[in-house]
Design a protein around this motif. Structure first.
Motif, short mmCIF file in Angstrom:
data_model
loop_
_atom_site.label_atom_id
_atom_site.label_comp_id
_atom_site.label_asym_id
_atom_site.label_seq_id
_atom_site.Cartn_x
_atom_site.Cartn_y
_atom_site.Cartn_z
N TYR A 1 45.97 46.81 36.55
CA TYR A 1 45.69 46.52 35.15
C TYR A 1 45.25 45.07 34.98
O TYR A 1 45.88 44.14 35.50
CB TYR A 1 46.92 46.77 34.29
CG TYR A 1 47.29 48.23 34.16
CD1 TYR A 1 46.73 49.01 33.17
CD2 TYR A 1 48.19 48.82 35.04
CE1 TYR A 1 47.05 50.35 33.05
CE2 TYR A 1 48.52 50.16 34.93
CZ TYR A 1 47.94 50.93 33.94
OH TYR A 1 48.27 52.25 33.82
N ASP A 2 44.17 44.88 34.22
CA ASP A 2 43.69 43.55 33.84
C ASP A 2 43.46 43.56 32.33
O ASP A 2 42.89 44.51 31.79
CB ASP A 2 42.39 43.20 34.55
CG ASP A 2 42.59 42.95 36.03
OD1 ASP A 2 43.15 41.89 36.37
OD2 ASP A 2 42.19 43.81 36.84
N GLY A 3 43.89 42.48 31.68
CA GLY A 3 43.71 42.42 30.24
C GLY A 3 44.20 41.12 29.66
O GLY A 3 44.12 40.06 30.29
N ASP A 4 44.76 41.21 28.47
CA ASP A 4 45.16 40.01 27.72
C ASP A 4 46.60 40.13 27.25
O ASP A 4 47.10 41.23 26.93
CB ASP A 4 44.26 39.82 26.50
CG ASP A 4 42.80 39.70 26.87
OD1 ASP A 4 42.49 38.80 27.67
OD2 ASP A 4 41.99 40.50 26.38
N PHE A 5 47.24 38.98 27.21
CA PHE A 5 48.59 38.85 26.64
C PHE A 5 48.49 37.93 25.42
O PHE A 5 47.84 36.88 25.49
CB PHE A 5 49.55 38.27 27.66
CG PHE A 5 50.89 37.88 27.10
CD1 PHE A 5 51.88 38.82 26.87
CD2 PHE A 5 51.16 36.54 26.77
CE1 PHE A 5 53.10 38.46 26.34
CE2 PHE A 5 52.39 36.18 26.25
CZ PHE A 5 53.36 37.14 26.03
N GLU A 6 49.15 38.33 24.32
CA GLU A 6 49.17 37.51 23.12
C GLU A 6 50.60 37.37 22.63
O GLU A 6 51.38 38.33 22.69
CB GLU A 6 48.32 38.14 22.01
CG GLU A 6 46.85 38.29 22.34
CD GLU A 6 46.07 38.95 21.22
OE1 GLU A 6 46.69 39.26 20.17
OE2 GLU A 6 44.86 39.17 21.39
N VAL A 7 50.94 36.20 22.14
CA VAL A 7 52.23 35.98 21.52
C VAL A 7 52.00 35.20 20.24
O VAL A 7 51.24 34.23 20.21
CB VAL A 7 53.21 35.24 22.47
CG1 VAL A 7 52.65 33.88 22.88
CG2 VAL A 7 54.59 35.11 21.84
N THR A 8 52.62 35.63 19.15
CA THR A 8 52.39 35.02 17.84
C THR A 8 53.53 34.08 17.45
O THR A 8 54.60 34.09 18.06
CB THR A 8 52.25 36.10 16.76
OG1 THR A 8 53.48 36.84 16.66
CG2 THR A 8 51.11 37.06 17.09
N SER A 9 53.26 33.30 16.40
CA SER A 9 54.25 32.39 15.80
C SER A 9 54.81 31.39 16.81
O SER A 9 56.01 31.08 16.79
CB SER A 9 55.40 33.19 15.16
OG SER A 9 54.91 34.09 14.19
N VAL A 10 53.94 30.91 17.72
CA VAL A 10 54.40 29.92 18.70
C VAL A 10 54.79 28.64 17.96
O VAL A 10 53.96 28.03 17.28
CB VAL A 10 53.30 29.61 19.73
CG1 VAL A 10 53.80 28.58 20.74
CG2 VAL A 10 52.85 30.89 20.43
N PRO A 11 56.06 28.21 18.05
CA PRO A 11 56.47 26.98 17.34
C PRO A 11 55.72 25.76 17.86
O PRO A 11 55.40 25.66 19.05
CB PRO A 11 57.97 26.89 17.65
CG PRO A 11 58.38 28.27 18.05
CD PRO A 11 57.18 28.84 18.75
N ALA A 12 55.43 24.84 16.96
CA ALA A 12 54.72 23.62 17.35
C ALA A 12 55.49 22.87 18.43
O ALA A 12 54.89 22.21 19.29
CB ALA A 12 54.50 22.73 16.14
N ALA A 13 56.82 22.99 18.41
CA ALA A 13 57.65 22.25 19.36
C ALA A 13 57.41 22.68 20.80
O ALA A 13 57.66 21.92 21.74
CB ALA A 13 59.13 22.43 19.01
N VAL A 14 56.90 23.91 21.02
CA VAL A 14 56.66 24.39 22.38
C VAL A 14 55.20 24.75 22.59
O VAL A 14 54.86 25.42 23.57
CB VAL A 14 57.56 25.61 22.71
CG1 VAL A 14 59.02 25.22 22.74
CG2 VAL A 14 57.32 26.74 21.71
N ALA A 15 54.33 24.31 21.67
CA ALA A 15 52.91 24.65 21.77
C ALA A 15 52.29 24.11 23.04
O ALA A 15 51.31 24.66 23.54
CB ALA A 15 52.16 24.13 20.55
#
Length: 412
Positions: A227-241
């Motif tokens: 499998y090849d594709g994309d991973f997305e994660v939302t609401s990443v806090p600025a503190a760990v951006a």
């Protein structure tokens, strides 16, 4: 936290296995479902393209078959503290198409288009698993099965086929940024999406003794899908951006297990046929699952693979078919299959335990048209899970599944 991260992607393999060899989607034609067992040697409709290509040699007509199968079921979960969750979207539809074409008196070709792993798992977004498991997951695997059946003589035939898979995988899961950072940030959502191809092969051999005793052997090679594709994660806090990014690559690999099956059939009378099957499925190929989400790998605790330690499994089935009239056929059967999981590696993405399946079916032929119908009751004992590597999965699971299958076959 590490246990949470370890279980996060466990569903990658689990979802595929809901419809794969072992914890798998059942045969897709109504004739096969109606007889339960004995299909390796007694099944005579075009779905033998996928089940046992050696039987293709016995088909002397050009046939088109369309199968529609609906799974209806639910899983109810109760934790020791009284927390409960239930699966939503109970209907799971599947379908397939098969075509047979005799090339000459001894050789018949076939082509199957199926969705053998087209099963989705849906828990409420606020379920008891929202931080330990995906709440929405979908695996769509489309299979192309070209096959040939060769009649060696009046008592023996040989068949060969290919498994060509195109698979799409999507997973959604809540991610607790507050747990990961130690600060009260709102939850994010993790979305995994990948596609891949796989190639395998299978072979069947049939032989008859004394005209009424039939035997079959079917072997299937493992199929690996990258499998090849994309991973997305939302609401990443600025503190760990600076540590985590909203998107990254997603790569994994699933090896669907190989299997070996043997079948025996006998004509008890001119109208009544009995058959029995035994299959061994090499689920131990699932010892681990490679994981790669690129720059966001730290979200998985730095792990590159998951330990699964699944076990080989078996299935045993028996079935009867009675030719009530020239046009009407009655069927009934039983199928047992054991689960490759145990309490330690159980996951709610595969709401299953050892399965007992009781089936009944009927077929009616009028001219060049045949319609078959089957109903199957799938029963499983409740699972009391304790000592799981993910404590959130410990508790009681109750299951209730029903399967309806209808097939239409047209002779040309």
């Amino acid at each position: 936290m590490k246990a949470f991260l370890t279980s996060t992607l466990c569903l990658l393999l689990s979802l595929s296995l809901f419809g794969a060899e072992g914890v798998r989607t059942l045969p897709d034609s109504a004739e096969a479902m109606g007889m339960g067992g004995g299909r390796l040697v007694n099944l005579s409709d075009p779905s033998v393209i996928h089940t046992n290509p050696a039987t293709l040699a016995d088909i002397s007509d050009t046939l088109l078959q369309i199968n529609i199968q609906g799974w209806h079921g639910k899983t109810d979960f109760t934790r020791a503290d009284g927390t409960t969750s239930s699966m939503i979207d109970p209907w799971k539809p599947l379908g397939s198409v098969y075509i047979t074409y005799p090339l000459n008196e001894r050789l018949t070709a076939g082509l199957g288009l199926t969705a053998p792993f087209g099963v989705s798992i849906n828990w409420p977004e606020n379920s008891a698993f929202r931080y330990a498991s995906t709440y929405d997951a979908k695996l769509e695997t489309f299979a192309i099965n070209p096959a040939l059946g060769l009649k060696i003589n009046d008592n023996a035939s040989l068949g060969f086929g290919l498994d060509i898979y195109r698979s799409n995988l999507e997973l959604d899961q809540a991610f607790p940024w507050s747990v990961a950072t130690g600060f009260p940030f709102p939850d994010g959502n993790m979305h995994f999406k990948g596609t891949g191809w796989g190639l395998g092969a299978y072979v069947g051999f049939n032989f008859t003794v004394a005209d009424i005793h039939r035997f079959a052997i079917v072997g299937r090679l493992p199929v690996t899908v990258d499998y090849d594709g994309d991973f997305e994660v939302t609401s990443v806090p600025a503190a760990v951006a600076g540590v985590f990014t909203p998107t990254s690559v997603f790569q994994s690999e699933i090896e669907h297990p190989g299997s070996i099956g043997v079948g025996y059939g006998i004509d008890l009378t001119e109208r009544l046929t009995f058959g029995i099957d035994f299959e061994w499925i090499q689920n131990s190929t699932h010892d681990d699952l490679p994981l790669n989400i690129g720059s966001n790998q730290a979200l998985l605790g730095g792990q590159n693979a998951l330990l699964l330690n699944w076990e080989d499994s078996i299935s045993i089935g028996a079935g009867l078919e009675y030719q009530f009239t020239e046009a009407l056929t009655l069927r009934g059967g039983y199928l047992y299959s054991d689960s490759p999981m145990n309490s330690q590696n159980y996951t709610p993405a595969v709401p299953a335990d050892d399965r007992h399946i009781i089936s009944a079916g009927v077929g009616y032929t009028q001219g060049v048209h045949t319609v078959d119908f089957a109903y199957s009751l799938l029963t499983m004992d409740s699972s009391d899970i304790a000592g799981n590597v993910q404590p959130a999965f410990n508790g009681n699971y109750d299951y209730d599944w029903h399967i309806l299958t209808i097939s239409y076959t047209r002779k040309f």
